[in-house]
Design an enzyme around this catalytic site. Structure first.
Site, PDB file in Angstrom:
ATOM      1  N   LYS A 123      -2.162  -1.143  -5.989  1.00  0.00           N
ATOM      2  CA  LYS A 123      -2.780  -0.220  -6.801  1.00  0.00           C
ATOM      3  C   LYS A 123      -1.805   0.627  -7.760  1.00  0.00           C
ATOM      4  O   LYS A 123      -2.215   1.060  -8.905  1.00  0.00           O
ATOM      5  CB  LYS A 123      -3.064   1.040  -5.770  1.00  0.00           C
ATOM      6  CG  LYS A 123      -2.122   1.706  -4.904  1.00  0.00           C
ATOM      7  CD  LYS A 123      -2.993   2.584  -3.867  1.00  0.00           C
ATOM      8  CE  LYS A 123      -1.896   3.132  -2.866  1.00  0.00           C
ATOM      9  NZ  LYS A 123      -1.352   1.898  -1.596  1.00  0.00           N
ATOM     10  N   ASN A 146      -0.854   9.361  -6.822  1.00  0.00           N
ATOM     11  CA  ASN A 146       0.000   8.781  -5.760  1.00  0.00           C
ATOM     12  C   ASN A 146       1.309   8.284  -6.733  1.00  0.00           C
ATOM     13  O   ASN A 146       2.321   8.220  -6.077  1.00  0.00           O
ATOM     14  CB  ASN A 146      -0.468   8.087  -4.803  1.00  0.00           C
ATOM     15  CG  ASN A 146       0.202   7.610  -3.868  1.00  0.00           C
ATOM     16  OD1 ASN A 146       0.632   8.284  -3.099  1.00  0.00           O
ATOM     17  ND2 ASN A 146       0.653   6.123  -3.461  1.00  0.00           N
ATOM     18  N   HIS A 192      -0.185   1.628   7.756  1.00  0.00           N
ATOM     19  CA  HIS A 192      -0.156   3.183   8.216  1.00  0.00           C
ATOM     20  C   HIS A 192      -0.728   3.357   9.550  1.00  0.00           C
ATOM     21  O   HIS A 192      -1.456   4.274   9.845  1.00  0.00           O
ATOM     22  CB  HIS A 192      -0.696   4.250   7.011  1.00  0.00           C
ATOM     23  CG  HIS A 192      -0.151   4.143   5.710  1.00  0.00           C
ATOM     24  ND1 HIS A 192       1.443   4.263   5.562  1.00  0.00           N
ATOM     25  CD2 HIS A 192      -0.638   3.501   4.709  1.00  0.00           C
ATOM     26  CE1 HIS A 192       1.578   3.951   4.334  1.00  0.00           C
ATOM     27  NE2 HIS A 192       0.354   3.727   3.924  1.00  0.00           N
TER      28      HIS A 192
END
Length: 451
Positions: A123, A146, A192
């Site tokens: 990303k 982010n 995660h």
């Protein structure tokens, strides 16, 4: 401090977490005329000094997240690093207190079309590429989220032509009203899992990026992403195979691989400075987003030819005695490491440096990849023994106490024509400040090898 909070205001927004994102939330809410209080579980949060210098009137509580502070707030703004599953946060939510994050705040106040980019891997590269493409097309573009500048700090008057946001699953958890002009989930692989109760919860957080009425850019090669496509919505796909119509893919002509739009070749893959099949997919995703934005093709291709890649993302470090060294420290999950290994595999066998904090991942998917492409693995960090259990017998294993020792072991193992790749498949915080610090230690050790 509680008495001071009560005197401060009976109506306030409570920010939990005082890193860069929390500071940007405080700045934004104060500029909007809101009363603000801030709490952080750390005794010395990263941005405490900056907040107290610029906004001494803001009440701050450090060293915990007390439930009574949450229960008195009008709204709670969670920083991405704060787990919404914490009991006191769940209690506040059950009491009807609104819980949002910086991206939800941003979505409510954005004054230009949003290009939203998420995915387990790639990303940052795609976000940066789309920003460069827009700049080459003489568009005013604000890039962040982010990556780099916090989203709320991007809001300007006059507005840009586009906001281009990198979004993590953590940020998407508290988003409800974003309606992106174009959005993409680049790929989904387990990550995660220490933060989510299941892989499905992780996928649902990512899927929020597609909410709304904008164009869905779909990775046709990823079955999880493909299944998220909504019938009746405008879609544009990309694939590492041949595509049709206006979708983006690849073509082979006269023995050379081309980026293509349908059956139209656009540019030679070899003209890109970023290597690997994962970066071909990233380039195609960026072209798809840029085409939805109406960017001219020549501007987009110029950006692709110029782009040298981001630090710590499969970046070439040096060649020594016929061995090429690559820094992919940003690969903090198994999917990212698999992408890097497969991307470099066509250039010779790989000596891999891996390990760190496993974050509850399943390392089993690495095993066939190691068997096919890796001759030696050097393991470091907390999860080294766990990783070793998934290394096939065809791969030689070394253990190293630190990065310098790992680089030396890799140098001793690597033969001319091979590549050494740091792609840890793990987080870095057992031995390093962050993935960049890990990558810097790797590059320093590689540069110190005797020529």
């Amino acid at each position: 401090m509680t008495a001071e909070l009560q005197q401060h205001s009976s109506h306030y927004s409570l920010i939990i977490g005082l890193g860069q994102t929390g500071l940007s939330c405080a700045r934004f809410l104060l500029q909007q005329g809101n009363a603000v209080a801030v709490i952080d579980s750390s005794e010395k949060p990263a941005c405490l000094n900056a907040l107290q210098k610029d906004y001494p009137e803001v009440v701050v509580k450090t060293g915990g997240i007390p439930a009574d502070w949450l229960m008195r707030a009008d709204s709670i703004v969670l920083s991405p690093g704060v787990d919404p599953r914490l009991p006191q946060i769940r209690q506040a939510a059950e009491a009807g207190i609104e819980i949002i994050g910086d991206i939800e705040l941003f979505a409510r106040h954005a004054n230009a079309p949003i290009i939203a980019i998420t995915g387990s891997n790639g990303k940052s590269t795609v976000t940066t590429l789309v920003g460069l493409m827009a700049q080459r097309a003489d568009k005013k573009v604000a890039v962040g989220g982010n990556l780099g500048t916090p989203a709320l700090d991007l809001l300007t008057d006059p507005a840009p032509d586009f906001y281009v946001l990198e979004l993590s699953s953590f940020q998407m958890e508290t988003v409800h009203s974003m309606n992106a002009f174009a959005s993409v989930i680049l790929n989904v692989s387990p990550d995660h899992l220490d933060r989510y109760d299941s892989i499905e919860d992780y996928q649902r957080a990512k899927q929020k990026v597609y909410h709304g009425t904008g164009v869905m850019v779909i990775n046709r090669d990823d079955p999880i992403v493909s299944a998220m496509a909504v019938a009746g919505r405008d879609q544009l796909g990309f694939s590492l195979h041949e595509s049709t119509g206006y979708e983006f893919g690849v073509l082979t002509q006269r023995g050379h691989l081309w980026l293509a739009e349908g059956d139209t070749p656009l540019m030679l893959v070899s003209d890109m400075k970023i290597a690997g099949s994962h970066n071909i997919a990233n380039a195609l995703a960026a072209l798809a987003l840029g085409s939805v934005m109406g960017l001219p093709m020549d501007a987009m291709l110029k950006a692709l030819k110029e782009f040298k890649g981001l630090p710590h993302r499969c970046r070439f470090v040096r060649e020594l005695h016929g061995v090429r060294w690559f820094n992919d420290s940003k690969a903090t999950n198994v999917g990212a490491s698999i992408a890097a290994i497969e991307g470099l595999a066509e250039n010779g066998k790989i000596v891999l440096i891996a390990g760190g904090v496993g974050k509850g991942q399943n390392f089993a998917p690495l095993s066939p990849i190691l068997n096919n492409y890796v001759c030696t693995i050097v393991l470091i960090g907390q999860s080294a023994e766990e990783l070793a259990r998934h290394v096939p017998e065809t791969v030689q294993i070394h253990f190293a106490a630190d990065m310098k020792s790992a680089v030396q072991a890799a140098n001793n193992s690597a033969q001319t024509g091979q590549q050494v790749l740091l792609s840890p498949a793990c987080a870095s915080f057992d031995q390093f400040a962050n993935y960049a610090d890990r990558g810097d230690h790797f590059e320093q050790a590689v540069r110190e090898l005797a020529a």
